[in-house]
Design a protein around this motif. Structure first.
Motif, PDB file in Angstrom:
ATOM      1  N   MET A 318      -5.698   6.141   2.617  1.00 39.08           N
ATOM      2  CA  MET A 318      -6.015   7.438   2.019  1.00 39.08           C
ATOM      3  C   MET A 318      -5.068   7.889   0.911  1.00 39.08           C
ATOM      4  N   LEU A 319      -3.905   7.254   0.786  1.00 41.28           N
ATOM      5  CA  LEU A 319      -2.882   7.763  -0.120  1.00 41.28           C
ATOM      6  C   LEU A 319      -3.270   7.709  -1.604  1.00 41.28           C
ATOM      7  N   PRO A 320      -3.920   6.630  -2.102  1.00 42.80           N
ATOM      8  CA  PRO A 320      -4.301   6.656  -3.527  1.00 42.80           C
ATOM      9  C   PRO A 320      -5.180   7.852  -3.876  1.00 42.80           C
ATOM     10  N   ALA A 321      -6.215   8.092  -3.061  1.00 45.08           N
ATOM     11  CA  ALA A 321      -7.102   9.236  -3.323  1.00 45.08           C
ATOM     12  C   ALA A 321      -6.355  10.558  -3.124  1.00 45.08           C
ATOM     13  N   PHE A 322      -5.428  10.597  -2.170  1.00 39.08           N
ATOM     14  CA  PHE A 322      -4.651  11.820  -1.908  1.00 39.08           C
ATOM     15  C   PHE A 322      -3.821  12.203  -3.125  1.00 39.08           C
ATOM     16  N   PHE A 323      -3.103  11.235  -3.711  1.00 39.35           N
ATOM     17  CA  PHE A 323      -2.307  11.524  -4.899  1.00 39.35           C
ATOM     18  C   PHE A 323      -3.198  11.859  -6.092  1.00 39.35           C
ATOM     19  N   GLU A 324      -4.317  11.156  -6.203  1.00 37.61           N
ATOM     20  CA  GLU A 324      -5.229  11.397  -7.314  1.00 37.61           C
ATOM     21  C   GLU A 324      -5.747  12.836  -7.305  1.00 37.61           C
ATOM     22  N   LYS A 325      -6.158  13.309  -6.131  1.00 36.91           N
ATOM     23  CA  LYS A 325      -6.748  14.652  -6.030  1.00 36.91           C
ATOM     24  C   LYS A 325      -5.685  15.744  -5.982  1.00 36.91           C
ATOM     25  N   THR A 326      -4.567  15.497  -5.292  1.00 36.60           N
ATOM     26  CA  THR A 326      -3.538  16.524  -5.144  1.00 36.60           C
ATOM     27  C   THR A 326      -2.824  16.808  -6.460  1.00 36.60           C
ATOM     28  N   PHE A 327      -2.572  15.768  -7.247  1.00 41.00           N
ATOM     29  CA  PHE A 327      -1.802  15.946  -8.484  1.00 41.00           C
ATOM     30  C   PHE A 327      -2.624  15.703  -9.751  1.00 41.00           C
ATOM     31  N   GLY A 328      -3.960  15.503  -9.622  1.00 46.01           N
ATOM     32  CA  GLY A 328      -4.836  15.350 -10.779  1.00 46.01           C
ATOM     33  C   GLY A 328      -4.524  14.127 -11.620  1.00 46.01           C
ATOM     34  N   LEU A 329      -4.263  12.984 -10.965  1.00 47.43           N
ATOM     35  CA  LEU A 329      -3.874  11.761 -11.672  1.00 47.43           C
ATOM     36  C   LEU A 329      -5.074  10.841 -11.902  1.00 47.43           C
ATOM     37  N   GLU A 330      -4.967   9.957 -12.888  1.00 50.75           N
ATOM     38  CA  GLU A 330      -5.955   8.894 -13.065  1.00 50.75           C
ATOM     39  C   GLU A 330      -5.864   7.925 -11.892  1.00 50.75           C
ATOM     40  N   HIS A 331      -6.995   7.299 -11.540  1.00 49.55           N
ATOM     41  CA  HIS A 331      -6.997   6.484 -10.318  1.00 49.55           C
ATOM     42  C   HIS A 331      -6.051   5.292 -10.409  1.00 49.55           C
ATOM     43  N   VAL A 332      -5.871   4.728 -11.603  1.00 44.18           N
ATOM     44  CA  VAL A 332      -4.957   3.592 -11.748  1.00 44.18           C
ATOM     45  C   VAL A 332      -3.521   4.056 -11.511  1.00 44.18           C
ATOM     46  N   VAL A 333      -3.157   5.197 -12.093  1.00 43.74           N
ATOM     47  CA  VAL A 333      -1.810   5.741 -11.922  1.00 43.74           C
ATOM     48  C   VAL A 333      -1.574   6.141 -10.467  1.00 43.74           C
ATOM     49  N   ALA A 334      -2.580   6.805  -9.864  1.00 42.43           N
ATOM     50  CA  ALA A 334      -2.458   7.222  -8.462  1.00 42.43           C
ATOM     51  C   ALA A 334      -2.292   6.019  -7.547  1.00 42.43           C
ATOM     52  N   GLY A 335      -3.038   4.942  -7.831  1.00 44.49           N
ATOM     53  CA  GLY A 335      -2.938   3.731  -7.018  1.00 44.49           C
ATOM     54  C   GLY A 335      -1.555   3.107  -7.100  1.00 44.49           C
ATOM     55  N   MET A 336      -0.984   3.110  -8.294  1.00 43.94           N
ATOM     56  CA  MET A 336       0.349   2.529  -8.464  1.00 43.94           C
ATOM     57  C   MET A 336       1.416   3.367  -7.767  1.00 43.94           C
ATOM     58  N   ILE A 337       1.278   4.701  -7.846  1.00 46.92           N
ATOM     59  CA  ILE A 337       2.241   5.569  -7.166  1.00 46.92           C
ATOM     60  C   ILE A 337       2.108   5.422  -5.655  1.00 46.92           C
ATOM     61  N   ALA A 338       0.865   5.423  -5.163  1.00 45.28           N
ATOM     62  CA  ALA A 338       0.634   5.274  -3.725  1.00 45.28           C
ATOM     63  C   ALA A 338       1.153   3.942  -3.223  1.00 45.28           C
ATOM     64  N   ALA A 339       1.241   2.970  -4.123  1.00 46.87           N
ATOM     65  CA  ALA A 339       1.725   1.642  -3.737  1.00 46.87           C
ATOM     66  C   ALA A 339       3.201   1.663  -3.341  1.00 46.87           C
ATOM     67  N   THR A 340       3.910   2.779  -3.633  1.00 46.12           N
ATOM     68  CA  THR A 340       5.298   2.866  -3.180  1.00 46.12           C
ATOM     69  C   THR A 340       5.387   2.847  -1.658  1.00 46.12           C
ATOM     70  N   TYR A 341       4.326   3.322  -0.979  1.00 41.45           N
ATOM     71  CA  TYR A 341       4.328   3.320   0.490  1.00 41.45           C
ATOM     72  C   TYR A 341       4.346   1.889   1.033  1.00 41.45           C
ATOM     73  N   PRO A 342       3.361   1.043   0.707  1.00 41.92           N
ATOM     74  CA  PRO A 342       3.437  -0.335   1.211  1.00 41.92           C
ATOM     75  C   PRO A 342       4.531  -1.166   0.556  1.00 41.92           C
ATOM     76  N   PHE A 343       5.015  -0.748  -0.640  1.00 43.17           N
ATOM     77  CA  PHE A 343       6.072  -1.493  -1.321  1.00 43.17           C
ATOM     78  C   PHE A 343       7.301  -1.641  -0.439  1.00 43.17           C
ATOM     79  N   LEU A 344       7.628  -0.586   0.300  1.00 38.86           N
ATOM     80  CA  LEU A 344       8.837  -0.604   1.117  1.00 38.86           C
ATOM     81  C   LEU A 344       8.804  -1.660   2.214  1.00 38.86           C
ATOM     82  N   ASN A 345       7.608  -2.193   2.523  1.00 39.29           N
ATOM     83  CA  ASN A 345       7.522  -3.239   3.540  1.00 39.29           C
ATOM     84  C   ASN A 345       8.445  -4.408   3.233  1.00 39.29           C
ATOM     85  N   LEU A 346       8.737  -4.594   1.971  1.00 35.35           N
ATOM     86  CA  LEU A 346       9.595  -5.708   1.573  1.00 35.35           C
ATOM     87  C   LEU A 346      10.949  -5.660   2.276  1.00 35.35           C
ATOM     88  N   ILE A 347      11.441  -4.430   2.530  1.00 39.06           N
ATOM     89  CA  ILE A 347      12.748  -4.296   3.182  1.00 39.06           C
ATOM     90  C   ILE A 347      12.689  -3.531   4.505  1.00 39.06           C
TER      91      ILE A 347
END
Length: 500
Positions: A318-347
Motif C-alpha cells: 500500500m505504501l506507493p499509493a499512500f505516498f502518491e495520494k498523501t503528498f500528491g506525487l507522480e506514481h514513479v516518484v511515489a514508487g521510488m520513495i516507497a521503495a525506501t521501506y523494502p530497501f532497508l531489508n539489505l541490512i
C-alpha cells in the motif's frame, strides 16, 4: 562471516545462490505494486478493486507455503526451488496479458504461489550453517531476498518508462512485468544445475511421515489444528471480500461454495494430521525428551511473523499509493520513495539475525524488536499531508527496520525447533506472515492508512508481551552444531560443488 561472504565458496556460495533465488521470487511477487494506480486507470478499476488485488497477491501463499514446506522436506530444496522459479513465468505473463479485473484476480492468486519460495531457502541454509551462525545466515538470506521488493518498486517503473516506445509512449508496465517472469525462469534452470541440498558427506534428513506436521504431544496436536483453522479463516476472509458488491468477482452463492470447499480442505488437513499423529493420539507412542518440541512455540513464532512480515507485506503493497495520494506525487516518484521501506531489508533483516546470534538470548531479542515494531507503527499513524516528506520517509524507515529485523530474529529461532521438520515449521510460520498480510490489507481496504498503522502497532505490542512471558529460549541456540550432528568445517572451504 564477512570474509566468507566475499569468497563465494562452500556454504557461502549456496547462501548467495539462494538469496538471489528468493530475490527474484520477490521481484515477481511485488511486480504489481509499483503499477497499481497506472493499471487501475488503464483498466478502469475501482479503488476497492485495486486494494483487493493486493490481498489476492498474498492469499494462495498461505496454503502454498505449507504445501511447499512438505514438498521441500520430501524432495529437497534444489528441485523444489528450481521448479518454483520456473513456474513464476506463468503468473507474470498472465498479469502482463490481463485485460480486466477478473484476469488480474486470477493472475495475482497464482502469483501468491511464487511467494512461497522463502521457506525453501530456510531449510537449505539450515543445512549449511550451524546454530551459532543461523541468525545472521538466515537474516542475509531473507533480508537480501526481501530486497527484491525494493528491486520491483524502484527498477520496474524505470524499465516500464524505458520501454514506453513499444506502447505508444505510455508506461509499458506489461513488458516490465513479463520480463520478471522470463528472468526468474532462466535462473530456475541455473539454480537446478548449481546447488546441492547438503554439504558433501552429510545426509538430507527427511520427516518419517509425510502429509502433515508430526507433533510430540496431544496438546500440541490440538494447537496445530487451531493453527490450521486460522489459515483457512484468512482464505475465507478473502472470499468474503471478493463477494462485496463494490468488487464484483464472486456472488453470494459462489462465496458460500468457496466456504464449503475451505471447510472440506480443513477437514482433509485435520484427517491427514490425525493419520500422521495417530499412534501418539491413541497412546501407542511416546517421544523421548530429546525428540520433543512444543507446538505452542511454533504458534508464538507464527504470531511474531504476523506482526513483522505480515505488516511488511501490507505496507509494501500500500505504501506507493499512500505516498502518491498523501503528498500528491507522480506514481514513479511515489514508487521510488516507497521503495525506501523494502530497501532497508539489505541490512535490517540480517542485523535482526545477527543481534539474535550475539545478544545471548533469542527470546529477548524477539521481545525488544516486537516492541519497537509497535511503537514505530503507532507513530506512523500520524503521517498526513501536512508533514514534511523527509520526516514521513524517516518514520516509515524506522518502522521498516524493526519489522524486518523482527523477521530475521524470528527465523533465527525457527530452524532450532525441530531440524528434520524445518520445512514444514518454516512453512507454517511463513504462512502466518501472509495471514497477517491478508488480514491487515482487508482492514486497510475497509478503512484507511492510519487505522492500518494503528492496528499493526497494537498487535506488535501484544506480541512483545506474549514473547516476554511465554517464548522459550530454544535448546542449543548457540551451539556449534545441531543436536546429533558433528560440527562441520570442510564445507566452508569447499569450492565448486557437484550436483545432488
Amino acid at each position: 562471516m564477512l570474509k566468507g561472504l566475499l569468497s563465494f565458496n562452500g556454504r557461502y556460495r549456496i547462501l548467495h545462490l539462494s538469496w538471489l533465488a528468493f530475490f527474484l521470487t520477490f521481484v515477481c511477487w511485488f511486480n504489481f505494486a509499483p503499477f497499481a494506480t497506472t493499471i487501475g486507470k488503464q483498466l478502469h478499476l475501482a479503488p476497492e478493486q485495486v486494494k483487493t488485488l493486493g490481498i489476492c497477491n498474498l492469499a494462495l501463499t498461505i496454503p502454498a507455503r505449507i504445501i511447499i514446506g512438505m514438498l521441500l522436506d520430501r524432495f529437497g530444496p534444489r528441485i523444489t526451488y528450481s521448479m518454483l522459479l520456473m513456474f513464476a513465468a506463468v503468473p507474470c505473463f498472465a498479469t502482463a496479458l490481463s485485460q480486466n479485473f477478473n484476469h488480474l484476480v486470477i493472475s495475482r492468486l497464482l502469483m501468491g504461489i511464487v511467494g512461497a519460495g522463502f521457506v525453501v531457502g530456510i531449510r537449505l541454509v539450515s543445512e549449511w550453517f550451524p546454530p551459532k551462525e543461523i541468525g545472521i545466515a538466515q537474516g542475509i538470506y531473507g533480508g537480501w531476498g526481501n530486497f527484491g521488493a525494493f528491486g520491483a518498486e524502484f527498477t520496474l517503473p524505470l524499465i516500464a518508462v524505458a520501454a514506453s516506445f513499444m506502447s505508444g509512449g505510455a508506461s509499458n508496465w506489461r513488458f516490465a512485468i513479463a520480463l520478471t517472469g522470463i528472468i526468474s525462469a532462466i535462473y530456475g534452470v541455473i539454480y537446478l544445475n548449481s546447488v546441492q541440498d547438503t554439504p558433501p558427506g552429510k545426509a538430507y534428513k527427511r520427516p518419517k511421515k509425510n502429509g502433515a506436521l508430526e507433533v510430540t504431544s496431544v496438546k500440541s496436536f490440538w494447537a496445530m489444528i487451531i493453527s490450521n483453522f486460522g489459515l483457512i479463516f484468512a482464505l475465507g476472509l478473502l472470499a468474503w471480500r471478493l463477494a462485496q458488491k463494490n468488487i464484483h468477482f464472486l456472488n453470494q452463492s459462489q462465496m458460500y461454495l468457496v466456504w464449503v470447499l475451505l471447510a472440506g480442505l480443513f477437514a482433509y488437513q485435520t484427517y491427514k494430521a490425525w493419520q500422521v499423529n495417530k499412534e501418539l493420539l491413541i497412546g501407542k507412542k511416546t517421544y523421548a525428551p530429546s525428540e520433543r518440541y512444543q507446538f505452542s512455540q511454533v504458534a508464538l513464532l507464527e504470531f511474531t511473523y504476523i506482526t513483522n512480515f505480515g505488516s511488511e507485506l501490507a505496507v509494501v503493497s500500500m505504501l506507493p499509493a499512500f505516498f502518491e495520494k498523501t503528498f500528491g506525487l507522480e506514481h514513479v516518484v511515489a514508487g521510488m520513495i516507497a521503495a525506501t521501506y523494502p530497501f532497508l531489508n539489505l541490512i535490517s533483516r540480517p542485523s535482526g539475525g545477527l543481534i539474535s546470534d550475539k545478544f545471548g538470548s533469542r527470546k529477548w531479542t524477539m521481545t525488544i524488536i516486537s516492541a519497537g515494531i509497535g511503537v514505530s507503527y503507532l507513530t506512523a499513524h500520524y503521517i498526513n499531508g501536512s508533514w514534511a516528506l523527509p520526516v514521513a520517509i524517516v518514520v516509515t524507515m524506522v518502522a521498516a527496520y524493526f519489522a524486518q529485523a523482527g523477521c530475521g530474529a524470528t527465523y533465527g529461532i525457527v530452524p532450532l525447533i525441530k531440524k528434520e521438520a524445518t520445512g514444514q515449521i518454516a512453512g507454517n510460520v511463513g504462512a502466518y506472515g501472509n495471514f497477517g498480510g491478508v488480514v491487515y490489507l482487508t482492514i486497510f481496504s475497509l478503512t484507511d492508512a492510519p487505522t492500518l498503522f494503528t492496528t499493526m502497532g497494537v498487535a506488535a505490542l501484544i506480541c512483545a508481551f506474549m514473547c516476554a512471558f511465554f517464548l522459550k529460549e530454544p535448546k542449543g541456540s548457540f551451539a556449534a552444531a545441531y543436536e546429533g550432528e558433528s560440527p562441520e568445517v570442510a564445507p566452508q572451504n569447499t569450492g565448486i560443488l557437484a550436483k545432488e
